[in-house]
Design a protein around this motif. Sequence first.
Motif, short mmCIF file in Angstrom:
data_model
loop_
_atom_site.label_atom_id
_atom_site.label_comp_id
_atom_site.label_asym_id
_atom_site.label_seq_id
_atom_site.Cartn_x
_atom_site.Cartn_y
_atom_site.Cartn_z
N HIS A 56 -80.87 151.97 66.91
CA HIS A 56 -80.93 152.25 65.47
C HIS A 56 -79.97 151.40 64.66
O HIS A 56 -79.98 151.45 63.43
CB HIS A 56 -80.63 153.74 65.21
CG HIS A 56 -79.30 154.20 65.73
ND1 HIS A 56 -78.21 154.34 64.91
CD2 HIS A 56 -78.89 154.54 66.98
CE1 HIS A 56 -77.17 154.76 65.63
NE2 HIS A 56 -77.56 154.89 66.88
N ARG A 57 -79.13 150.60 65.31
CA ARG A 57 -78.19 149.74 64.59
C ARG A 57 -78.67 148.29 64.64
O ARG A 57 -78.97 147.76 65.70
CB ARG A 57 -76.79 149.83 65.19
CG ARG A 57 -76.12 151.17 65.00
CD ARG A 57 -74.65 151.10 65.39
NE ARG A 57 -74.01 152.39 65.18
CZ ARG A 57 -73.89 153.32 66.12
NH1 ARG A 57 -74.34 153.08 67.34
NH2 ARG A 57 -73.31 154.47 65.86
N ALA A 58 -78.69 147.65 63.48
CA ALA A 58 -79.13 146.26 63.43
C ALA A 58 -78.27 145.37 64.31
O ALA A 58 -78.77 144.48 65.00
CB ALA A 58 -79.10 145.76 61.98
N VAL A 59 -76.95 145.63 64.33
CA VAL A 59 -76.05 144.75 65.09
C VAL A 59 -76.37 144.75 66.57
O VAL A 59 -76.20 143.74 67.26
CB VAL A 59 -74.58 145.16 64.84
CG1 VAL A 59 -74.26 146.53 65.43
CG2 VAL A 59 -73.61 144.11 65.39
N GLU A 60 -76.85 145.87 67.09
CA GLU A 60 -77.19 145.94 68.51
C GLU A 60 -78.42 145.09 68.82
O GLU A 60 -78.44 144.35 69.80
CB GLU A 60 -77.41 147.40 68.92
CG GLU A 60 -76.15 148.25 68.84
CD GLU A 60 -76.34 149.63 69.41
OE1 GLU A 60 -75.61 149.97 70.36
OE2 GLU A 60 -77.21 150.37 68.93
N HIS A 61 -79.43 145.19 68.00
CA HIS A 61 -80.61 144.34 68.18
C HIS A 61 -80.23 142.86 68.10
O HIS A 61 -80.70 142.03 68.88
CB HIS A 61 -81.67 144.65 67.11
CG HIS A 61 -82.37 145.95 67.29
ND1 HIS A 61 -83.62 146.05 67.85
CD2 HIS A 61 -81.99 147.22 67.00
CE1 HIS A 61 -84.00 147.33 67.87
NE2 HIS A 61 -83.02 148.05 67.36
N GLN A 80 -84.20 140.71 65.43
CA GLN A 80 -83.97 141.44 64.20
C GLN A 80 -84.31 142.90 64.48
O GLN A 80 -85.15 143.19 65.33
CB GLN A 80 -84.84 140.90 63.06
CG GLN A 80 -84.47 139.48 62.64
CD GLN A 80 -83.04 139.40 62.14
OE1 GLN A 80 -82.65 140.11 61.22
NE2 GLN A 80 -82.25 138.51 62.75
N ARG A 81 -83.66 143.80 63.77
CA ARG A 81 -83.93 145.21 64.03
C ARG A 81 -85.41 145.51 63.81
O ARG A 81 -86.00 145.16 62.79
CB ARG A 81 -83.08 146.11 63.12
CG ARG A 81 -83.34 147.59 63.38
CD ARG A 81 -82.28 148.48 62.75
NE ARG A 81 -82.18 148.29 61.32
CZ ARG A 81 -81.18 148.76 60.57
NH1 ARG A 81 -80.21 149.44 61.14
NH2 ARG A 81 -81.16 148.55 59.28
#
Length: 388
Positions: free
Chosen positions: A149-154, A160-161
Motif C-alpha cells: 500500500h506504500r508507493a515507496v515499497e513498490h 510504480q504503485r
Amino acid sequence: MATSSIRPGGPGLKGPWDFPDSPLNRAARQPLLLGLFISLQDIHISNHPTSNSWTFDYNLDVVRRGEELGFDLAFSRTQWLPKGGYDGEASLDAFVGLAAMAAATKDIMLISTMHVLYGPLHPLHIAKYGASLDHIAKGRWGINIVTGHRAVEHEMFGWQRIEHDKRYEMAGELFDVVNSLWQETENLSYTGKVSPWRLENAWITPKPQYGRPLLVNATGSPAGIEFATHYSDLIFITSPGGAHIDSALEKLPDHINTIKAAAEAAGRKIKVLINPIIVSRDTPEEAEAYLQKIVEGKSQRKGTVFEKYDSDAHAWRGRQDPRNKQGFGLGGNIEIIGSPEQVVEQIQALHSIGIDGVVVNFYDFKVDLEHFGTKILPLLKKDGLRVD
C-alpha cells in the motif's frame, strides 16, 4: 503432454477447512483463536525500557513460550523501506523468519507475511516454497497475503504503485494459479490477463498436505473483502472506530457482519481476527501506572514509520471515534488496558460482537507474555473463551 487449466476462485479445490484433522481445524475448536503478533524489526514506540528485540532468537523464544501456553498461531509484519525508514536499522523478513521457526516448533501455526506482487515473485516460487514449508511444518505454515500500500515499497522494486483495486485483481489471478499448482495432477500452462505471469507446463511436487497452506489477509476495502472472502481462511481486520476499545466495540459489528455475509454468499468458511495491544498488570492502578510510563516515553519519540510514507490502505483511512475517545498510539489495532479481569472483560466483549480470534501484541513481549500466561489466560479459560 496433458495440461490442466487454472480454476478461478478455486472452485473444486480444497483448503485446510476441508480436512477435519488440519492444524487450522484443530485450532478452531477453541471458542477464541489466540495468536501472537511478534515483531522481527526494530520498533520503538516509547523510550520506556523493554526487552524487545528484532532478533530471530528472541522472537523464537517468544513463539515457543506462546506454544507452551497453547497459542494457536504467530504472525509478523514485513516492510520494504529505504534507509532511515525503520525505527532502527534491523528488520528480518517475516517470510524467512516465520518459515525458519517451522522446524523449531511443534504445534503453533506460523503465518509468513509476503508481499506477493513485488518483484514480481513468480507463482511457481510461491507454490514450491509453500509446499515445501507445508511439509516441514506438517501443515502449520501459511501466508499472510500483502499486496502493498506504500508507493515507496513498490518503487524499491522498480514499479510504480499499482492502483488499489487492481492489486487485488492481480492477487486473485496469482492465487488462482498458485492454488491450481498446489492441487492439479497435470502440468499447468497459463498467460496472465491482468498480471505479468506466464507458465508453460509448470508443475510442483510434493503437494501440500491439506489442499494448500493456510491463507490470511488483512483488509477493509470492498475490493479487499471480495478477495479475502474468496481466497483467505482468516481475515485480519482493523477497527473503523479507532484504537479505543469503546469505539471499536461500537463500530466493529457492522464491519464484521459485512465480511461474514460476503463469505457466506461465496460459500466460504472464514474466521475474523483483530490485533490488540494488551497493557496489563495485577490491578487497574498498576496497569494505569505501566501505561503512563509507556506514554511518557512515547512523547519523547518522533513520528513512526507509519507516518513517514504515503499509503493508500483503506482499512486505516478515516478511523472515526464516535465517542471522541482517543487511543494512546501504542502500536496495536486496538488497545486493551487494565487488570486481568478487565482485559478478559474486553476480550469477551470483542468475541460477543463476532471477533473469532485475537492476535495480541505487547509492549514488552517476554515480560507481558508471562503476565498474560499466568494471570489472564486462566481467566479466559474460566470464562469459556479457551479450553485445555
